[in-house]
Design a protein around this motif. Sequence first.
Motif, PDB file in Angstrom:
ATOM      1  N   GLU A   1      -3.546   2.844  12.186  1.00  0.00           N
ATOM      2  CA  GLU A   1      -2.655   1.791  11.706  1.00  0.00           C
ATOM      3  C   GLU A   1      -3.276   1.031  10.537  1.00  0.00           C
ATOM      4  O   GLU A   1      -2.568   0.498   9.674  1.00  0.00           O
ATOM      5  N   SER A   2      -4.611   0.982  10.492  1.00  0.00           N
ATOM      6  CA  SER A   2      -5.287   0.265   9.411  1.00  0.00           C
ATOM      7  C   SER A   2      -5.088   0.942   8.059  1.00  0.00           C
ATOM      8  O   SER A   2      -5.382   0.346   7.013  1.00  0.00           O
ATOM      9  N   GLU A   3      -4.599   2.177   8.060  1.00  0.00           N
ATOM     10  CA  GLU A   3      -4.343   2.875   6.805  1.00  0.00           C
ATOM     11  C   GLU A   3      -3.023   2.448   6.166  1.00  0.00           C
ATOM     12  O   GLU A   3      -2.695   2.888   5.066  1.00  0.00           O
ATOM     13  N   TYR A   4      -2.262   1.611   6.863  1.00  0.00           N
ATOM     14  CA  TYR A   4      -0.961   1.170   6.373  1.00  0.00           C
ATOM     15  C   TYR A   4      -1.035  -0.290   5.950  1.00  0.00           C
ATOM     16  O   TYR A   4      -1.981  -1.010   6.233  1.00  0.00           O
ATOM     17  N   GLY A   5       0.001  -0.715   5.255  1.00  0.00           N
ATOM     18  CA  GLY A   5       0.164  -2.114   4.905  1.00  0.00           C
ATOM     19  C   GLY A   5       1.435  -2.642   5.539  1.00  0.00           C
ATOM     20  O   GLY A   5       2.266  -1.877   6.035  1.00  0.00           O
TER      21      GLY A   5
ATOM     22  N   PRO B   1       0.941   2.886   1.996  1.00  0.00           N
ATOM     23  CA  PRO B   1       0.501   2.249   0.753  1.00  0.00           C
ATOM     24  C   PRO B   1       0.955   3.050  -0.462  1.00  0.00           C
ATOM     25  O   PRO B   1       1.172   4.255  -0.405  1.00  0.00           O
ATOM     26  N   GLY B   2       1.078   2.362  -1.573  1.00  0.00           N
ATOM     27  CA  GLY B   2       1.448   3.030  -2.823  1.00  0.00           C
ATOM     28  C   GLY B   2       2.236   2.107  -3.721  1.00  0.00           C
ATOM     29  O   GLY B   2       2.578   0.977  -3.353  1.00  0.00           O
ATOM     30  N   GLU B   3       2.518   2.609  -4.924  1.00  0.00           N
ATOM     31  CA  GLU B   3       3.357   1.886  -5.871  1.00  0.00           C
ATOM     32  C   GLU B   3       4.784   2.410  -5.780  1.00  0.00           C
ATOM     33  O   GLU B   3       5.004   3.621  -5.768  1.00  0.00           O
ATOM     34  N   TYR B   4       5.727   1.506  -5.713  1.00  0.00           N
ATOM     35  CA  TYR B   4       7.125   1.872  -5.527  1.00  0.00           C
ATOM     36  C   TYR B   4       7.989   1.182  -6.586  1.00  0.00           C
ATOM     37  O   TYR B   4       7.732   0.030  -6.959  1.00  0.00           O
ATOM     38  N   GLU B   5       9.012   1.896  -7.011  1.00  0.00           N
ATOM     39  CA  GLU B   5      10.068   1.288  -7.818  1.00  0.00           C
ATOM     40  C   GLU B   5      11.216   0.954  -6.892  1.00  0.00           C
ATOM     41  O   GLU B   5      11.630   1.794  -6.076  1.00  0.00           O
ATOM     42  N   LEU B   6      11.717  -0.257  -6.982  1.00  0.00           N
ATOM     43  CA  LEU B   6      12.819  -0.686  -6.121  1.00  0.00           C
ATOM     44  C   LEU B   6      14.143  -0.602  -6.868  1.00  0.00           C
ATOM     45  O   LEU B   6      14.247  -1.003  -8.023  1.00  0.00           O
ATOM     46  N   ARG B   7      15.139  -0.058  -6.189  1.00  0.00           N
ATOM     47  CA  ARG B   7      16.505  -0.053  -6.693  1.00  0.00           C
ATOM     48  C   ARG B   7      17.426  -0.506  -5.573  1.00  0.00           C
ATOM     49  O   ARG B   7      17.077  -0.423  -4.390  1.00  0.00           O
TER      50      ARG B   7
ATOM     51  N   GLY C   1      -2.966  -1.040   1.457  1.00  0.00           N
ATOM     52  CA  GLY C   1      -3.277  -0.665   2.829  1.00  0.00           C
ATOM     53  C   GLY C   1      -4.334  -1.548   3.459  1.00  0.00           C
ATOM     54  O   GLY C   1      -4.545  -2.691   3.060  1.00  0.00           O
ATOM     55  N   ASN C   2      -4.989  -0.990   4.492  1.00  0.00           N
ATOM     56  CA  ASN C   2      -6.025  -1.713   5.255  1.00  0.00           C
ATOM     57  C   ASN C   2      -5.478  -2.987   5.883  1.00  0.00           C
ATOM     58  O   ASN C   2      -6.150  -4.018   5.930  1.00  0.00           O
ATOM     59  N   GLY C   3      -4.227  -2.891   6.361  1.00  0.00           N
ATOM     60  CA  GLY C   3      -3.625  -4.026   7.045  1.00  0.00           C
ATOM     61  C   GLY C   3      -3.212  -5.166   6.146  1.00  0.00           C
ATOM     62  O   GLY C   3      -2.898  -6.254   6.631  1.00  0.00           O
ATOM     63  N   TRP C   4      -3.199  -4.934   4.840  1.00  0.00           N
ATOM     64  CA  TRP C   4      -2.875  -6.007   3.884  1.00  0.00           C
ATOM     65  C   TRP C   4      -1.407  -6.420   4.037  1.00  0.00           C
ATOM     66  O   TRP C   4      -0.512  -5.607   4.132  1.00  0.00           O
ATOM     67  N   GLU C   5      -1.169  -7.748   4.043  1.00  0.00           N
ATOM     68  CA  GLU C   5       0.194  -8.263   4.096  1.00  0.00           C
ATOM     69  C   GLU C   5       0.704  -8.454   2.681  1.00  0.00           C
ATOM     70  O   GLU C   5       0.121  -9.197   1.895  1.00  0.00           O
ATOM     71  N   ASN C   6       1.800  -7.800   2.352  1.00  0.00           N
ATOM     72  CA  ASN C   6       2.371  -7.827   1.009  1.00  0.00           C
ATOM     73  C   ASN C   6       3.691  -8.592   1.028  1.00  0.00           C
ATOM     74  O   ASN C   6       4.580  -8.281   1.836  1.00  0.00           O
TER      75      ASN C   6
END
Length: 475
Positions: free
Chosen positions: A373-377, A420-426, A464-469
Amino acid sequence: MRFIIPVLCVLGFVALLSVPYGCARIVPPSGGPRDSLPPVMVKAVPRDSSLHEPLTGLKIVIGFDEHIQLDNVPQNLLVNPYVKVQPIVELTPDNKGMTIRMKDTLEPGTTYTLNFGKGVKDVNEGNVLKNFTYIFSTGGYLDSGSLRGRVRLARNNKIDSTLMVVLHRHSDDSAVAKETPRYFARLDSAGRFLFENIATGEYSVYALKDAGDHKYHDKSSLFAFYDRHITVTHFTPPADSLVMYAYAEEGPKPKTTTTTKKTTKKEEKKEHKLHLSVIIQGGKQDLLTPLYFQYDVPIGKLDSTQLQLTDTNFVRLPFVFINTDTNHLKYGLRYHWHEDSVYKLIIGKTFGTDTTGVTVLKSDTITFATKRESEYGSFVLRFHNFDLAKHPVLQWVQNDKVVDSMAVTGPTLTRDLYPPGEYELRVLYDTNQNGTWDPGSFFGVHRQPEIVVTPKVPKIKIRGNGWENEYDVTL
Protein backbone atom coordinates in the motif's frame (compact mmCIF):
# COMPACT_ATOMS: atom_id res chain seq x y z
CA MET A 1 62.13 66.27 -17.70
CA ARG A 2 64.99 63.87 -18.35
CA PHE A 3 63.11 61.22 -16.35
CA ILE A 4 59.83 61.68 -18.29
CA ILE A 5 61.23 60.76 -21.71
CA PRO A 6 62.55 57.27 -20.69
CA VAL A 7 59.19 56.50 -19.03
CA LEU A 8 57.30 57.38 -22.20
CA CYS A 9 59.64 55.18 -24.20
CA VAL A 10 58.97 52.23 -21.93
CA LEU A 11 55.21 52.73 -22.18
CA GLY A 12 55.42 52.88 -25.97
CA PHE A 13 57.46 49.67 -26.03
CA VAL A 14 54.85 47.87 -23.87
CA ALA A 15 52.09 49.07 -26.19
CA LEU A 16 53.93 47.63 -29.19
CA LEU A 17 54.26 44.29 -27.43
CA SER A 18 50.50 44.17 -26.87
CA VAL A 19 49.81 44.26 -30.65
CA PRO A 20 49.48 40.66 -32.03
CA TYR A 21 51.83 39.52 -34.77
CA GLY A 22 50.57 38.94 -38.31
CA CYS A 23 48.52 40.87 -40.83
CA ALA A 24 45.60 43.01 -39.83
CA ARG A 25 42.28 41.06 -39.85
CA ILE A 26 39.58 42.64 -42.02
CA VAL A 27 36.06 42.11 -40.60
CA PRO A 28 33.33 42.30 -43.22
CA PRO A 29 30.40 44.54 -42.35
CA SER A 30 27.37 42.71 -40.97
CA GLY A 31 24.35 42.27 -43.22
CA GLY A 32 22.06 43.90 -40.73
CA PRO A 33 19.09 42.30 -38.99
CA ARG A 34 17.47 39.24 -40.55
CA ASP A 35 14.53 39.98 -42.82
CA SER A 36 11.48 38.69 -40.96
CA LEU A 37 8.76 40.50 -42.90
CA PRO A 38 6.65 38.79 -45.57
CA PRO A 39 6.18 40.29 -49.03
CA VAL A 40 3.83 43.26 -49.41
CA MET A 41 1.48 43.72 -52.35
CA VAL A 42 2.28 46.99 -54.15
CA LYS A 43 0.00 46.77 -57.16
CA ALA A 44 -2.78 44.69 -58.70
CA VAL A 45 -4.40 44.75 -62.14
CA PRO A 46 -7.37 44.75 -61.88
CA ARG A 47 -7.11 46.43 -58.50
CA ASP A 48 -8.12 44.55 -55.37
CA SER A 49 -11.90 44.68 -54.66
CA SER A 50 -12.66 45.65 -58.28
CA LEU A 51 -16.19 45.43 -59.71
CA HIS A 52 -17.84 44.41 -63.00
CA GLU A 53 -15.13 41.91 -63.92
CA PRO A 54 -15.78 39.63 -66.94
CA LEU A 55 -17.27 36.16 -66.55
CA THR A 56 -14.64 34.59 -68.82
CA GLY A 57 -10.98 35.18 -69.58
CA LEU A 58 -10.18 37.17 -66.45
CA LYS A 59 -6.43 37.72 -65.97
CA ILE A 60 -5.07 39.14 -62.70
CA VAL A 61 -1.50 40.40 -62.20
CA ILE A 62 -0.31 41.10 -58.65
CA GLY A 63 3.04 42.73 -57.85
CA PHE A 64 5.02 42.64 -54.58
CA ASP A 65 7.81 44.69 -53.06
CA GLU A 66 10.35 41.84 -53.30
CA HIS A 67 11.03 38.60 -55.12
CA ILE A 68 8.57 35.85 -54.24
CA GLN A 69 8.20 32.10 -54.64
CA LEU A 70 5.00 30.07 -54.93
CA ASP A 71 4.65 27.05 -52.65
CA ASN A 72 2.20 24.30 -53.60
CA VAL A 73 -0.47 26.71 -54.80
CA PRO A 74 -2.95 24.00 -55.90
CA GLN A 75 -3.03 22.76 -52.30
CA ASN A 76 -3.01 26.16 -50.61
CA LEU A 77 -5.33 28.22 -52.81
CA LEU A 78 -9.00 28.42 -51.80
CA VAL A 79 -11.40 30.06 -54.24
CA ASN A 80 -14.77 31.12 -52.84
CA PRO A 81 -17.36 30.45 -54.03
CA TYR A 82 -16.29 27.07 -55.45
CA VAL A 83 -15.07 26.91 -59.06
CA LYS A 84 -14.88 23.64 -60.95
CA VAL A 85 -11.64 24.53 -62.75
CA GLN A 86 -8.90 25.92 -60.54
CA PRO A 87 -7.09 29.09 -61.70
CA ILE A 88 -3.63 28.86 -63.24
CA VAL A 89 -1.13 30.73 -61.06
CA GLU A 90 2.38 31.54 -62.35
CA LEU A 91 5.27 33.78 -61.37
CA THR A 92 5.83 36.91 -63.43
CA PRO A 93 9.12 37.05 -65.44
CA ASP A 94 10.81 39.26 -62.82
CA ASN A 95 9.72 36.94 -59.96
CA LYS A 96 8.27 39.94 -58.12
CA GLY A 97 4.67 39.06 -58.80
CA MET A 98 2.24 36.44 -60.01
CA THR A 99 -0.28 36.06 -62.80
CA ILE A 100 -3.66 34.44 -62.11
CA ARG A 101 -5.82 33.23 -64.97
CA MET A 102 -9.41 32.30 -64.12
CA LYS A 103 -10.19 29.28 -66.30
CA ASP A 104 -13.75 28.58 -65.14
CA THR A 105 -16.78 30.54 -66.30
CA LEU A 106 -17.72 32.78 -63.39
CA GLU A 107 -21.19 33.51 -62.06
CA PRO A 108 -22.79 36.92 -62.71
CA GLY A 109 -23.26 39.29 -59.78
CA THR A 110 -20.93 37.26 -57.54
CA THR A 111 -18.08 38.20 -55.21
CA TYR A 112 -15.01 35.96 -55.45
CA THR A 113 -12.16 35.68 -52.94
CA LEU A 114 -8.83 34.02 -53.64
CA ASN A 115 -7.08 32.97 -50.40
CA PHE A 116 -3.53 31.69 -50.95
CA GLY A 117 -3.06 30.22 -47.46
CA LYS A 118 0.70 29.62 -47.08
CA GLY A 119 1.33 29.59 -50.83
CA VAL A 120 3.19 32.92 -51.16
CA LYS A 121 6.58 33.59 -49.53
CA ASP A 122 9.70 35.66 -50.15
CA VAL A 123 12.77 34.15 -51.79
CA ASN A 124 15.56 35.08 -49.37
CA GLU A 125 14.17 34.06 -45.98
CA GLY A 126 11.02 32.15 -46.90
CA ASN A 127 8.76 34.51 -44.93
CA VAL A 128 5.17 33.42 -45.60
CA LEU A 129 2.49 35.93 -46.54
CA LYS A 130 -0.20 34.07 -44.59
CA ASN A 131 -3.72 33.99 -46.00
CA PHE A 132 -3.05 36.58 -48.66
CA THR A 133 -6.48 37.32 -50.16
CA TYR A 134 -7.52 39.01 -53.38
CA ILE A 135 -11.17 39.97 -53.95
CA PHE A 136 -13.19 40.93 -57.00
CA SER A 137 -16.80 40.93 -58.12
CA THR A 138 -18.54 40.21 -61.40
CA GLY A 139 -21.35 42.49 -60.27
CA GLY A 140 -21.73 46.07 -59.12
CA TYR A 141 -20.98 45.51 -55.41
CA LEU A 142 -18.98 43.31 -53.01
CA ASP A 143 -20.82 40.82 -50.81
CA SER A 144 -20.32 41.75 -47.16
CA GLY A 145 -21.67 38.71 -45.32
CA SER A 146 -19.37 37.18 -42.70
CA LEU A 147 -19.34 34.20 -40.36
CA ARG A 148 -16.86 33.09 -37.73
CA GLY A 149 -16.64 30.29 -35.18
CA ARG A 150 -14.54 27.50 -33.66
CA VAL A 151 -14.15 23.74 -34.06
CA ARG A 152 -12.80 21.44 -31.35
CA LEU A 153 -12.49 17.67 -31.07
CA ALA A 154 -15.35 16.36 -28.94
CA ARG A 155 -13.37 13.44 -27.53
CA ASN A 156 -10.51 15.38 -25.95
CA ASN A 157 -11.22 19.13 -26.43
CA LYS A 158 -8.15 19.47 -28.65
CA ILE A 159 -7.75 21.06 -32.08
CA ASP A 160 -7.17 19.54 -35.50
CA SER A 161 -6.21 22.41 -37.79
CA THR A 162 -6.39 20.14 -40.85
CA LEU A 163 -10.19 20.22 -40.70
CA MET A 164 -12.06 22.39 -43.20
CA VAL A 165 -15.33 24.22 -42.57
CA VAL A 166 -17.84 24.25 -45.43
CA LEU A 167 -21.12 26.06 -46.10
CA HIS A 168 -24.01 24.52 -48.03
CA ARG A 169 -27.01 26.37 -49.40
CA HIS A 170 -29.16 23.22 -49.36
CA SER A 171 -30.52 22.16 -45.99
CA ASP A 172 -31.16 18.44 -46.52
CA ASP A 173 -28.69 15.93 -45.05
CA SER A 174 -27.71 14.43 -48.39
CA ALA A 175 -26.12 17.69 -49.57
CA VAL A 176 -22.99 17.23 -47.45
CA ALA A 177 -22.44 13.77 -48.95
CA LYS A 178 -23.45 14.42 -52.56
CA GLU A 179 -22.93 18.09 -53.40
CA THR A 180 -19.96 20.42 -53.50
CA PRO A 181 -20.12 23.15 -50.81
CA ARG A 182 -20.65 26.79 -51.75
CA TYR A 183 -17.87 28.18 -49.50
CA PHE A 184 -14.77 26.81 -47.76
CA ALA A 185 -12.58 28.00 -44.86
CA ARG A 186 -9.55 26.60 -43.10
CA LEU A 187 -9.02 26.39 -39.35
CA ASP A 188 -6.16 28.28 -37.77
CA SER A 189 -3.95 26.84 -35.02
CA ALA A 190 -6.53 27.84 -32.38
CA GLY A 191 -9.35 26.04 -34.21
CA ARG A 192 -11.00 29.25 -35.45
CA PHE A 193 -12.50 29.88 -38.90
CA LEU A 194 -13.65 33.01 -40.69
CA PHE A 195 -15.75 33.60 -43.80
CA GLU A 196 -15.71 37.10 -45.27
CA ASN A 197 -17.27 38.70 -48.33
CA ILE A 198 -19.82 35.91 -48.75
CA ALA A 199 -23.41 36.30 -49.86
CA THR A 200 -25.93 36.82 -47.09
CA GLY A 201 -28.59 34.20 -46.53
CA GLU A 202 -29.17 30.84 -44.87
CA TYR A 203 -26.51 28.10 -44.75
CA SER A 204 -25.83 24.69 -43.25
CA VAL A 205 -22.41 24.57 -41.57
CA TYR A 206 -20.13 21.53 -41.36
CA ALA A 207 -16.50 20.69 -40.62
CA LEU A 208 -14.80 17.71 -42.22
CA LYS A 209 -11.55 16.08 -43.23
CA ASP A 210 -11.17 17.02 -46.86
CA ALA A 211 -10.38 13.92 -48.88
CA GLY A 212 -10.29 15.93 -52.13
CA ASP A 213 -13.96 15.99 -53.04
CA HIS A 214 -15.09 18.20 -50.10
CA LYS A 215 -17.83 15.68 -49.13
CA TYR A 216 -18.65 13.58 -46.07
CA HIS A 217 -19.05 9.91 -46.89
CA ASP A 218 -16.62 8.14 -44.55
CA LYS A 219 -17.90 7.73 -40.99
CA SER A 220 -14.41 6.91 -39.75
CA SER A 221 -13.29 10.46 -40.65
CA LEU A 222 -13.68 13.48 -38.39
CA PHE A 223 -16.90 15.42 -38.93
CA ALA A 224 -18.90 18.14 -37.19
CA PHE A 225 -22.24 19.77 -37.85
CA TYR A 226 -24.15 22.71 -36.44
CA ASP A 227 -27.59 21.88 -35.06
CA ARG A 228 -29.52 24.50 -36.99
CA HIS A 229 -29.21 26.60 -40.11
CA ILE A 230 -27.21 29.80 -39.84
CA THR A 231 -28.43 33.09 -41.29
CA VAL A 232 -25.42 35.06 -42.53
CA THR A 233 -25.83 38.83 -42.28
CA HIS A 234 -23.57 41.87 -42.70
CA PHE A 235 -22.80 41.70 -38.98
CA THR A 236 -19.79 39.58 -37.94
CA PRO A 237 -20.75 37.47 -34.90
CA PRO A 238 -18.33 36.79 -32.01
CA ALA A 239 -16.02 33.77 -32.41
CA ASP A 240 -17.67 31.83 -29.57
CA SER A 241 -21.20 32.23 -30.92
CA LEU A 242 -20.76 29.21 -33.23
CA VAL A 243 -18.87 26.22 -31.83
CA MET A 244 -18.84 22.76 -33.38
CA TYR A 245 -17.45 19.52 -31.95
CA ALA A 246 -15.90 17.05 -34.35
CA TYR A 247 -16.07 13.29 -33.91
CA ALA A 248 -15.43 10.08 -35.84
CA GLU A 249 -18.50 7.87 -35.80
CA GLU A 250 -16.68 4.64 -36.61
CA GLY A 251 -13.09 3.58 -36.00
CA PRO A 252 -10.91 2.90 -39.02
CA LYS A 253 -11.10 -0.68 -40.24
CA PRO A 254 -7.73 -2.39 -39.68
CA LYS A 255 -5.97 -3.67 -42.76
CA THR A 256 -5.37 -7.39 -42.70
CA THR A 257 -2.86 -9.28 -44.76
CA THR A 258 -2.59 -13.00 -45.21
CA THR A 259 0.74 -14.72 -45.67
CA THR A 260 1.36 -18.37 -46.36
CA LYS A 261 4.38 -20.14 -44.94
CA LYS A 262 5.40 -23.61 -46.02
CA THR A 263 6.38 -25.81 -43.09
CA THR A 264 7.45 -29.41 -42.73
CA LYS A 265 5.33 -31.90 -40.75
CA LYS A 266 7.85 -31.76 -37.92
CA GLU A 267 7.74 -27.94 -37.80
CA GLU A 268 3.95 -27.96 -38.08
CA LYS A 269 3.63 -30.28 -35.10
CA LYS A 270 6.06 -28.15 -33.07
CA GLU A 271 4.37 -24.84 -33.92
CA HIS A 272 0.79 -25.99 -33.47
CA LYS A 273 0.37 -25.38 -29.75
CA LEU A 274 -1.02 -22.61 -27.57
CA HIS A 275 1.12 -20.15 -25.67
CA LEU A 276 -0.18 -18.49 -22.49
CA SER A 277 1.27 -15.44 -20.73
CA VAL A 278 0.27 -13.55 -17.57
CA ILE A 279 0.20 -9.73 -17.71
CA ILE A 280 1.71 -8.16 -14.59
CA GLN A 281 3.09 -4.64 -14.98
CA GLY A 282 6.33 -4.02 -13.10
CA GLY A 283 6.58 -7.56 -11.77
CA LYS A 284 3.95 -7.12 -9.02
CA GLN A 285 0.17 -7.28 -9.25
CA ASP A 286 -1.65 -3.97 -8.86
CA LEU A 287 -3.99 -3.92 -5.85
CA LEU A 288 -6.63 -1.99 -7.79
CA THR A 289 -6.94 -3.93 -11.05
CA PRO A 290 -7.81 -7.47 -12.16
CA LEU A 291 -5.15 -10.02 -13.06
CA TYR A 292 -5.07 -10.62 -16.82
CA PHE A 293 -3.60 -13.39 -18.95
CA GLN A 294 -3.76 -14.01 -22.67
CA TYR A 295 -3.27 -16.59 -25.41
CA ASP A 296 -1.46 -16.06 -28.70
CA VAL A 297 -4.40 -17.33 -30.82
CA PRO A 298 -8.18 -16.98 -30.38
CA ILE A 299 -9.81 -19.47 -28.01
CA GLY A 300 -12.81 -21.41 -29.27
CA LYS A 301 -13.80 -23.19 -26.05
CA LEU A 302 -13.38 -22.35 -22.36
CA ASP A 303 -13.64 -24.53 -19.28
CA SER A 304 -13.69 -22.19 -16.28
CA THR A 305 -13.43 -25.12 -13.84
CA GLN A 306 -9.80 -25.41 -14.97
CA LEU A 307 -8.94 -22.00 -13.46
CA GLN A 308 -8.01 -21.66 -9.77
CA LEU A 309 -6.68 -18.87 -7.53
CA THR A 310 -5.04 -19.95 -4.26
CA ASP A 311 -2.85 -18.65 -1.47
CA THR A 312 0.63 -20.04 -0.80
CA ASN A 313 -0.91 -23.05 0.96
CA PHE A 314 -3.02 -23.84 -2.10
CA VAL A 315 -6.23 -22.84 -0.30
CA ARG A 316 -8.69 -21.88 -3.04
CA LEU A 317 -9.92 -18.30 -3.10
CA PRO A 318 -13.16 -16.97 -4.63
CA PHE A 319 -12.84 -14.67 -7.64
CA VAL A 320 -14.87 -13.20 -10.50
CA PHE A 321 -13.91 -14.48 -13.95
CA ILE A 322 -13.59 -11.81 -16.68
CA ASN A 323 -14.40 -12.76 -20.27
CA THR A 324 -15.11 -9.60 -22.28
CA ASP A 325 -12.48 -9.76 -25.06
CA THR A 326 -14.30 -9.99 -28.38
CA ASN A 327 -11.07 -11.26 -29.97
CA HIS A 328 -11.11 -14.27 -27.59
CA LEU A 329 -7.48 -13.76 -26.61
CA LYS A 330 -7.46 -12.02 -23.22
CA TYR A 331 -9.09 -13.19 -19.98
CA GLY A 332 -8.80 -12.26 -16.33
CA LEU A 333 -10.04 -12.50 -12.79
CA ARG A 334 -11.05 -9.92 -10.23
CA TYR A 335 -10.18 -10.37 -6.56
CA HIS A 336 -9.83 -8.13 -3.51
CA TRP A 337 -6.05 -8.30 -3.37
CA HIS A 338 -4.21 -7.97 -0.06
CA GLU A 339 -1.04 -5.93 0.01
CA ASP A 340 2.40 -7.55 -0.09
CA SER A 341 0.91 -11.03 -0.46
CA VAL A 342 1.74 -14.04 -2.59
CA TYR A 343 -0.85 -15.87 -4.70
CA LYS A 344 -0.87 -18.79 -7.11
CA LEU A 345 -2.83 -18.96 -10.35
CA ILE A 346 -3.43 -22.51 -11.55
CA ILE A 347 -4.47 -22.83 -15.20
CA GLY A 348 -5.43 -26.33 -16.32
CA LYS A 349 -4.31 -27.67 -19.65
CA THR A 350 -7.85 -27.72 -21.05
CA PHE A 351 -8.95 -24.32 -19.71
CA GLY A 352 -8.63 -22.91 -23.22
CA THR A 353 -8.90 -24.75 -26.53
CA ASP A 354 -8.47 -23.08 -29.91
CA THR A 355 -10.83 -23.57 -32.83
CA THR A 356 -8.85 -26.61 -34.04
CA GLY A 357 -8.93 -28.37 -30.67
CA VAL A 358 -5.35 -27.56 -29.64
CA THR A 359 -4.49 -26.69 -26.00
CA VAL A 360 -1.35 -25.71 -24.12
CA LEU A 361 1.17 -28.52 -23.60
CA LYS A 362 0.50 -28.88 -19.88
CA SER A 363 -1.16 -27.29 -16.87
CA ASP A 364 0.69 -24.36 -15.35
CA THR A 365 0.98 -22.80 -11.89
CA ILE A 366 1.99 -19.15 -11.81
CA THR A 367 3.18 -17.58 -8.56
CA PHE A 368 2.96 -13.81 -8.16
CA ALA A 369 3.06 -11.15 -5.44
CA THR A 370 1.06 -7.96 -4.92
CA LYS A 371 2.28 -4.44 -4.28
CA ARG A 372 2.48 -2.71 -0.92
CA GLU A 373 0.00 0.00 0.00
CA SER A 374 2.96 2.33 0.61
CA GLU A 375 3.63 2.24 -3.14
CA TYR A 376 0.42 4.20 -3.72
CA GLY A 377 -0.68 7.74 -3.02
CA SER A 378 -3.99 9.14 -1.87
CA PHE A 379 -5.81 12.19 -3.19
CA VAL A 380 -8.56 14.67 -2.46
CA LEU A 381 -9.99 16.59 -5.41
CA ARG A 382 -12.20 19.63 -4.83
CA PHE A 383 -14.47 20.57 -7.75
CA HIS A 384 -15.49 24.12 -8.65
CA ASN A 385 -18.04 25.30 -11.27
CA PHE A 386 -19.14 21.74 -12.06
CA ASP A 387 -22.69 21.36 -13.33
CA LEU A 388 -23.75 18.01 -11.85
CA ALA A 389 -26.90 18.06 -14.01
CA LYS A 390 -24.62 17.35 -17.02
CA HIS A 391 -23.42 14.10 -15.37
CA PRO A 392 -19.71 14.97 -15.38
CA VAL A 393 -17.19 12.13 -15.43
CA LEU A 394 -13.56 12.81 -14.50
CA GLN A 395 -11.18 11.19 -16.97
CA TRP A 396 -7.59 10.34 -16.02
CA VAL A 397 -5.38 10.46 -19.09
CA GLN A 398 -1.81 9.29 -19.76
CA ASN A 399 -0.18 9.43 -23.20
CA ASP A 400 -3.50 10.65 -24.63
CA LYS A 401 -5.25 7.46 -23.45
CA VAL A 402 -7.99 7.39 -20.81
CA VAL A 403 -6.69 5.05 -18.11
CA ASP A 404 -9.43 5.66 -15.52
CA SER A 405 -12.71 7.49 -15.14
CA MET A 406 -14.81 8.47 -12.12
CA ALA A 407 -18.31 9.94 -11.93
CA VAL A 408 -18.42 13.32 -10.18
CA THR A 409 -21.44 13.35 -7.87
CA GLY A 410 -20.43 15.93 -5.29
CA PRO A 411 -18.03 18.77 -4.44
CA THR A 412 -15.12 16.43 -3.56
CA LEU A 413 -13.65 13.10 -4.64
CA THR A 414 -11.35 11.03 -2.43
CA ARG A 415 -9.26 7.88 -2.96
CA ASP A 416 -7.07 6.24 -0.35
CA LEU A 417 -5.04 4.24 -2.85
CA TYR A 418 -4.13 5.44 -6.32
CA PRO A 419 -1.22 4.62 -8.67
CA PRO A 420 1.49 7.31 -8.63
CA GLY A 421 2.17 9.22 -11.82
CA GLU A 422 1.40 12.32 -13.83
CA TYR A 423 -2.13 12.57 -15.17
CA GLU A 424 -4.01 14.88 -17.49
CA LEU A 425 -7.53 15.55 -16.28
CA ARG A 426 -10.50 15.91 -18.59
CA VAL A 427 -14.21 16.16 -17.86
CA LEU A 428 -16.73 14.21 -19.93
CA TYR A 429 -20.34 15.35 -20.00
CA ASP A 430 -21.83 11.85 -19.96
CA THR A 431 -25.23 12.48 -21.55
CA ASN A 432 -26.39 8.85 -21.56
CA GLN A 433 -24.61 8.05 -18.24
CA ASN A 434 -22.80 4.97 -19.51
CA GLY A 435 -19.42 6.09 -18.20
CA THR A 436 -17.68 6.40 -21.57
CA TRP A 437 -17.49 8.93 -24.39
CA ASP A 438 -19.95 8.40 -27.25
CA PRO A 439 -19.61 9.89 -30.76
CA GLY A 440 -22.36 11.68 -32.59
CA SER A 441 -24.40 10.52 -35.57
CA PHE A 442 -25.49 12.88 -38.31
CA PHE A 443 -27.64 11.20 -40.94
CA GLY A 444 -31.23 10.90 -39.81
CA VAL A 445 -30.81 11.33 -36.05
CA HIS A 446 -28.66 14.50 -35.84
CA ARG A 447 -27.18 13.42 -32.51
CA GLN A 448 -24.28 15.54 -31.32
CA PRO A 449 -21.27 13.81 -29.73
CA GLU A 450 -20.72 13.88 -25.99
CA ILE A 451 -18.36 16.71 -25.11
CA VAL A 452 -15.11 16.60 -23.18
CA VAL A 453 -13.81 19.81 -21.59
CA THR A 454 -10.49 20.64 -19.94
CA PRO A 455 -10.14 22.08 -16.41
CA LYS A 456 -8.12 25.23 -15.82
CA VAL A 457 -5.37 23.14 -14.19
CA PRO A 458 -5.43 20.07 -16.45
CA LYS A 459 -2.37 18.19 -15.14
CA ILE A 460 -1.72 16.78 -11.68
CA LYS A 461 0.92 14.56 -10.13
CA ILE A 462 0.09 11.78 -7.69
CA ARG A 463 3.09 11.03 -5.48
CA GLY A 464 3.51 7.62 -3.85
CA ASN A 465 4.84 6.45 -0.47
CA GLY A 466 1.53 7.27 1.17
CA TRP A 467 1.69 10.92 0.10
CA GLU A 468 -1.61 12.82 0.42
CA ASN A 469 -2.29 14.81 -2.75
CA GLU A 470 -4.83 17.64 -2.83
CA TYR A 471 -5.95 19.60 -5.89
CA ASP A 472 -8.65 22.09 -6.89
CA VAL A 473 -10.24 21.21 -10.22
CA THR A 474 -12.02 24.20 -11.75
CA LEU A 475 -14.00 24.48 -14.98
